[in-house]
Enzyme design. Structure first.
Site, PDB file in Angstrom:
ATOM      1  N   SER A   1      36.505  48.148  25.693  1.00 25.37           N
ATOM      2  CA  SER A   1      36.589  49.600  25.440  1.00 25.37           C
ATOM      3  C   SER A   1      37.656  49.861  24.392  1.00 25.37           C
ATOM      4  O   SER A   1      38.803  49.438  24.560  1.00 25.37           O
ATOM      5  CB  SER A   1      36.979  50.347  26.715  1.00 25.37           C
ATOM      6  OG  SER A   1      36.070  50.101  27.739  1.00 25.37           O
TER       7      SER A   1
ATOM      8  N   ARG B   1      45.299  52.021  32.811  1.00 26.23           N
ATOM      9  CA  ARG B   1      45.512  51.227  31.585  1.00 26.23           C
ATOM     10  C   ARG B   1      46.936  51.408  31.027  1.00 26.23           C
ATOM     11  O   ARG B   1      47.134  51.457  29.819  1.00 26.23           O
ATOM     12  CB  ARG B   1      44.495  51.591  30.499  1.00 26.23           C
ATOM     13  CG  ARG B   1      43.070  51.293  30.849  1.00 26.23           C
ATOM     14  CD  ARG B   1      42.798  49.795  30.936  1.00 26.23           C
ATOM     15  NE  ARG B   1      41.377  49.535  30.967  1.00 26.23           N
ATOM     16  CZ  ARG B   1      40.619  49.591  32.055  1.00 26.23           C
ATOM     17  NH1 ARG B   1      41.158  49.871  33.227  1.00 26.23           N
ATOM     18  NH2 ARG B   1      39.337  49.328  31.983  1.00 26.23           N
TER      19      ARG B   1
ATOM     20  N   GLU C   1      42.656  52.589  23.315  1.00 25.89           N
ATOM     21  CA  GLU C   1      43.119  51.710  24.383  1.00 25.89           C
ATOM     22  C   GLU C   1      43.588  50.379  23.799  1.00 25.89           C
ATOM     23  O   GLU C   1      44.476  49.729  24.333  1.00 25.89           O
ATOM     24  CB  GLU C   1      41.969  51.492  25.364  1.00 25.89           C
ATOM     25  CG  GLU C   1      42.397  50.955  26.699  1.00 25.89           C
ATOM     26  CD  GLU C   1      41.834  49.587  26.980  1.00 25.89           C
ATOM     27  OE1 GLU C   1      42.281  48.975  27.936  1.00 25.89           O
ATOM     28  OE2 GLU C   1      40.975  49.104  26.212  1.00 25.89           O
TER      29      GLU C   1
HETATM   30  P1  FAD Z   1      46.180  40.184  24.006  1.00 26.52           P
HETATM   31  O1  FAD Z   1      45.097  40.907  23.310  1.00 26.52           O
HETATM   32  O2  FAD Z   1      46.582  38.862  23.492  1.00 26.52           O
HETATM   33  O3  FAD Z   1      47.447  41.125  24.086  1.00 26.52           O
HETATM   34  C1  FAD Z   1      47.334  42.477  24.481  1.00 26.52           C
HETATM   35  C2  FAD Z   1      48.730  43.135  24.420  1.00 26.52           C
HETATM   36  O4  FAD Z   1      49.586  42.587  25.408  1.00 26.52           O
HETATM   37  C3  FAD Z   1      49.454  42.901  23.072  1.00 26.52           C
HETATM   38  O5  FAD Z   1      50.229  44.033  22.790  1.00 26.52           O
HETATM   39  C4  FAD Z   1      50.321  41.700  23.349  1.00 26.52           C
HETATM   40  O6  FAD Z   1      51.447  41.621  22.506  1.00 26.52           O
HETATM   41  C5  FAD Z   1      50.721  41.952  24.797  1.00 26.52           C
HETATM   42  N1  FAD Z   1      50.945  40.713  25.564  1.00 26.52           N
HETATM   43  C6  FAD Z   1      50.040  39.741  25.784  1.00 26.52           C
HETATM   44  N2  FAD Z   1      50.575  38.777  26.567  1.00 26.52           N
HETATM   45  C7  FAD Z   1      51.847  39.161  26.833  1.00 26.52           C
HETATM   46  C8  FAD Z   1      52.921  38.600  27.567  1.00 26.52           C
HETATM   47  N3  FAD Z   1      52.806  37.429  28.208  1.00 26.52           N
HETATM   48  N4  FAD Z   1      54.098  39.258  27.609  1.00 26.52           N
HETATM   49  C9  FAD Z   1      54.256  40.433  26.961  1.00 26.52           C
HETATM   50  N5  FAD Z   1      53.273  41.021  26.237  1.00 26.52           N
HETATM   51  C10 FAD Z   1      52.092  40.396  26.180  1.00 26.52           C
HETATM   52  N6  FAD Z   1      40.111  45.269  29.954  1.00 26.52           N
HETATM   53  C11 FAD Z   1      40.060  45.860  31.167  1.00 26.52           C
HETATM   54  O7  FAD Z   1      41.075  46.344  31.677  1.00 26.52           O
HETATM   55  N7  FAD Z   1      38.896  45.943  31.858  1.00 26.52           N
HETATM   56  C12 FAD Z   1      37.743  45.451  31.388  1.00 26.52           C
HETATM   57  O8  FAD Z   1      36.712  45.539  32.049  1.00 26.52           O
HETATM   58  C13 FAD Z   1      37.764  44.818  30.115  1.00 26.52           C
HETATM   59  N8  FAD Z   1      36.629  44.316  29.574  1.00 26.52           N
HETATM   60  C14 FAD Z   1      36.669  43.722  28.348  1.00 26.52           C
HETATM   61  C15 FAD Z   1      35.477  43.195  27.830  1.00 26.52           C
HETATM   62  C16 FAD Z   1      35.470  42.570  26.595  1.00 26.52           C
HETATM   63  C17 FAD Z   1      34.160  42.006  26.060  1.00 26.52           C
HETATM   64  C18 FAD Z   1      36.671  42.442  25.865  1.00 26.52           C
HETATM   65  C19 FAD Z   1      36.672  41.729  24.544  1.00 26.52           C
HETATM   66  C20 FAD Z   1      37.848  42.974  26.366  1.00 26.52           C
HETATM   67  C21 FAD Z   1      37.859  43.618  27.613  1.00 26.52           C
HETATM   68  N9  FAD Z   1      39.032  44.174  28.167  1.00 26.52           N
HETATM   69  C22 FAD Z   1      38.998  44.755  29.412  1.00 26.52           C
HETATM   70  C23 FAD Z   1      40.289  44.152  27.403  1.00 26.52           C
HETATM   71  C24 FAD Z   1      41.086  42.826  27.542  1.00 26.52           C
HETATM   72  O9  FAD Z   1      40.283  41.799  28.014  1.00 26.52           O
HETATM   73  C25 FAD Z   1      42.288  43.003  28.472  1.00 26.52           C
HETATM   74  O10 FAD Z   1      43.129  44.029  28.001  1.00 26.52           O
HETATM   75  C26 FAD Z   1      43.094  41.711  28.615  1.00 26.52           C
HETATM   76  O11 FAD Z   1      44.024  41.832  29.652  1.00 26.52           O
HETATM   77  C27 FAD Z   1      43.820  41.332  27.328  1.00 26.52           C
HETATM   78  O12 FAD Z   1      44.362  40.047  27.505  1.00 26.52           O
HETATM   79  P2  FAD Z   1      44.781  39.139  26.280  1.00 26.52           P
HETATM   80  O13 FAD Z   1      45.482  37.952  26.832  1.00 26.52           O
HETATM   81  O14 FAD Z   1      43.630  38.879  25.413  1.00 26.52           O
HETATM   82  O15 FAD Z   1      45.822  40.106  25.570  1.00 26.52           O
HETATM   83  N1  EPU Z   2      27.678  56.191  29.260  1.00 23.98           N
HETATM   84  C1  EPU Z   2      26.930  56.876  28.319  1.00 23.98           C
HETATM   85  N2  EPU Z   2      26.255  56.145  27.389  1.00 23.98           N
HETATM   86  C2  EPU Z   2      26.267  54.796  27.376  1.00 23.98           C
HETATM   87  C3  EPU Z   2      27.036  54.094  28.318  1.00 23.98           C
HETATM   88  C4  EPU Z   2      27.738  54.827  29.265  1.00 23.98           C
HETATM   89  O1  EPU Z   2      26.871  58.115  28.315  1.00 23.98           O
HETATM   90  O2  EPU Z   2      25.625  54.211  26.505  1.00 23.98           O
HETATM   91  C5  EPU Z   2      28.414  56.976  30.272  1.00 23.98           C
HETATM   92  C6  EPU Z   2      27.602  57.142  31.550  1.00 23.98           C
HETATM   93  O3  EPU Z   2      27.861  58.439  32.053  1.00 23.98           O
HETATM   94  C7  EPU Z   2      28.218  56.089  32.471  1.00 23.98           C
HETATM   95  C8  EPU Z   2      29.667  56.154  32.042  1.00 23.98           C
HETATM   96  O4  EPU Z   2      29.627  56.331  30.617  1.00 23.98           O
HETATM   97  O5  EPU Z   2      28.052  56.409  33.834  1.00 23.98           O
HETATM   98  C9  EPU Z   2      30.543  54.960  32.413  1.00 23.98           C
HETATM   99  O6  EPU Z   2      30.051  53.787  31.780  1.00 23.98           O
HETATM  100  P1  EPU Z   2      30.466  52.321  32.298  1.00 23.98           P
HETATM  101  O7  EPU Z   2      30.180  52.213  33.756  1.00 23.98           O
HETATM  102  O8  EPU Z   2      29.873  51.336  31.366  1.00 23.98           O
HETATM  103  O9  EPU Z   2      32.046  52.279  32.212  1.00 23.98           O
HETATM  104  P2  EPU Z   2      33.101  52.839  31.171  1.00 23.98           P
HETATM  105  O10 EPU Z   2      33.762  54.019  31.791  1.00 23.98           O
HETATM  106  O11 EPU Z   2      32.499  53.041  29.841  1.00 23.98           O
HETATM  107  C10 EPU Z   2      35.091  51.489  32.159  1.00 23.98           C
HETATM  108  C11 EPU Z   2      36.194  50.651  31.615  1.00 23.98           C
HETATM  109  C12 EPU Z   2      35.695  49.238  31.367  1.00 23.98           C
HETATM  110  C13 EPU Z   2      35.216  48.648  32.684  1.00 23.98           C
HETATM  111  C14 EPU Z   2      34.085  49.529  33.225  1.00 23.98           C
HETATM  112  C15 EPU Z   2      33.630  49.089  34.591  1.00 23.98           C
HETATM  113  C16 EPU Z   2      37.731  52.101  30.462  1.00 23.98           C
HETATM  114  C17 EPU Z   2      38.291  52.546  29.157  1.00 23.98           C
HETATM  115  N3  EPU Z   2      36.741  51.226  30.418  1.00 23.98           N
HETATM  116  O12 EPU Z   2      34.117  51.615  31.126  1.00 23.98           O
HETATM  117  O13 EPU Z   2      36.780  48.455  30.869  1.00 23.98           O
HETATM  118  O14 EPU Z   2      34.753  47.339  32.526  1.00 23.98           O
HETATM  119  O15 EPU Z   2      34.560  50.899  33.345  1.00 23.98           O
HETATM  120  O16 EPU Z   2      34.604  49.383  35.534  1.00 23.98           O
HETATM  121  O17 EPU Z   2      38.224  52.536  31.503  1.00 23.98           O
HETATM  122  C18 EPU Z   2      37.908  47.716  28.900  1.00 23.98           C
HETATM  123  O18 EPU Z   2      38.927  48.264  29.342  1.00 23.98           O
HETATM  124  O19 EPU Z   2      37.898  47.097  27.819  1.00 23.98           O
HETATM  125  C19 EPU Z   2      36.653  47.808  29.655  1.00 23.98           C
HETATM  126  C20 EPU Z   2      35.511  47.262  29.232  1.00 23.98           C
END
Ligand code: FAD
Ligand code: EPU
Length: 338
Positions: free
Chosen positions: A239, A165, A334
């Site tokens: 997250s 990240r 994050e």
């Molecule tokens: P924004 O929120 O618009 O911007 C994020 C940051 O990047 C800001 O600081 C912004 O200024 C900067 N930025 C954006 N675009 C540019 C650009 N073109 N040039 C320079 N800076 C820029 N993330 C994961 O990694 N894994 C996941 O599994 C994941 N699951 C998610 C699930 C949910 C339900 C939600 C709501 C979010 C999740 N995220 C996850 C976080 C998010 O989706 C990602 O970080 C995504 O890449 C953000 O994109 P955005 O366009 O919305 O960025």
């Molecule tokens: N867990 C608990 N309680 C819960 C849920 C999870 O204890 O209610 C523990 C369990 O041990 C489980 C572990 O957390 O095995 C991991 O949970 P999960 O697989 O849901 O993934 P995560 O580590 O919580 C990360 C990323 C997610 C990504 C998933 C799948 C980060 C910060 N988050 O979550 O990214 O989608 O793995 O790869 O690394 C995001 O960045 O916004 C995001 C959603």
């Protein structure tokens, strides 16, 4: 160029926080972006915020500057060789639509990253990742606009300094570049990543007999829909914290006190699921007013309606403090706090 003043940011952040931008402009071409930057340098001289899908931001106050909403569009197959397709996507393209575009054409590599909200431009910012794959695994290069010099610069993977990240754009080069496009290097013969998390179990439940990037994408979509809140219904930014990476020695000491503490070892470090730490501190399902800790995944903080950014931020501070007190581990946010 369109310019709006005191513009509401409510529709542009998935947390659903009511904040305003002093100035707000959608930008649809590099020329338009260039004109805006020059205009700001000449007459406005205010801070800029580049906005993608607003899915990784928390507004804790109004933004007293210029929000530039990236709407650069286009997806193009720019090159291919024996092993790879090189797909260039402009920064304003929706991430999941890019994934589907590639999955439907059998360009392999993005399928595990299905359904992550947001735009392409933000994806390298923090090396988005899910289900065992990160952007760095499929990244080829990006083009970015250098704000101070008004020049377009190319970055290869090494220059992006990707980490968990993390990238150089969040650290040493923070606020200096606007990402314009990203080129991905995608395999002609897929390498399937199914060992992570619940993918294999989900594929079984789907009764998949022939594995493909489409079935992996479908499985990831099903898993995500089952545990993450839909921002259309409950405000959130995924997250809220990173999973902490601690020294193996500290992990072993914690195991003596908490025998069931989960952890994923990598060399001399162990990644501990922050969700587990937060749940052990009793926060899972907690709600105060409209700010809460999601009851199915405590790593996700949520806005049930009209929570302010400050309320969500304060809740995150209390969670950090209690995890620190109980486990001696400092959680890092994050989500980008604005
Ligand atoms: P924004 O929120 O618009 O911007 C994020 C940051 O990047 C800001 O600081 C912004 O200024 C900067 N930025 C954006 N675009 C540019 C650009 N073109 N040039 C320079 N800076 C820029 N993330 C994961 O990694 N894994 C996941 O599994 C994941 N699951 C998610 C699930 C949910 C339900 C939600 C709501 C979010 C999740 N995220 C996850 C976080 C998010 O989706 C990602 O970080 C995504 O890449 C953000 O994109 P955005 O366009 O919305 O960025
Ligand atoms: N867990 C608990 N309680 C819960 C849920 C999870 O204890 O209610 C523990 C369990 O041990 C489980 C572990 O957390 O095995 C991991 O949970 P999960 O697989 O849901 O993934 P995560 O580590 O919580 C990360 C990323 C997610 C990504 C998933 C799948 C980060 C910060 N988050 O979550 O990214 O989608 O793995 O790869 O690394 C995001 O960045 O916004 C995001 C959603």
């Amino acid at each position: 160029m369109q310019l709006f003043e005191n513009h509401s940011l409510l529709p542009y952040n998935t947390f659903g926080i009511a904040a305003t931008a002093k100035y707000f402009s959608p930008v649809r071409s590099t020329n338009e972006l260039d004109a805006l930057i020059r205009e700001n340098k000449k007459s406005f001289q205010v801070p800029l915020l580049i906005l993608g899908g607003g899915s990784n931001l928390l507004f804790t106050k109004d933004f007293n500057g210029w929000v530039v909403k990236n709407e650069l569009q286009g997806i193009e197959l720019v090159r291919e060789d024996l092993e790879y397709y090189y797909v260039k996507a402009m920064a304003g393209e929706n991430w999941h639509e890019l994934v589907l575009h590639c999955v439907n054409r059998n360009y392999a590599g993005l399928e595990n990253l299905s359904l992550i909200p947001g735009k392409v431009g933000a994806s390298p910012m923090q090396n988005i990742g899910a289900y065992g794959v990160e952007i760095k695994d499929v990244f080829f290069e990006l083009e970015a606009y250098h704000i101070a010099e008004q020049q377009i610069v190319r970055f290869g993977a090494a220059e992006c300094e990707f980490g968990y990240r993390e990238s150089v754009f969040k650290r040493a080069l923070k606020n200096q570049y606007i990402i314009l496009s990203v080129t991905f290097r995608l395999r002609k013969v897929p390498v399937f990543h199914t060992s992570y998390g619940a993918i294999e179990k989900e594929l079984e439940a789907m009764q998949v007999d022939s594995l493909s990037i489409k079935t992996i994408s479908d499985a990831v979509i099903r898993i995500r829909n089952s545990k993450l809140p839909d921002p259309q219904k409950i405000g959130n930014a995924g997250s809220f914290f990173k999973n902490p990476v601690i020294a193996a020695e500290q992990y072993m000491q914690l195991q003596e006190r908490f025998s069931n503490i989960p952890g994923y070892a990598n060399a001399a470090t162990v990644k501990v699921p922050a969700a587990w730490l937060i749940e052990q501190c009793g926060w899972k399902g907690y709600r105060s007013g409209d700010a809460g800790c999601y009851n199915q995944q405590p790593l996700v903080l949520v806005n049930y309606g009209t929570a302010t950014g400050t309320e969500i931020f304060d809740l995150s501070t209390r969670i950090i403090q209690s995890v620190q007190e109980k486990f001696g581990i400092l959680l890092e946010r994050e989500v980008n706090i604005i």
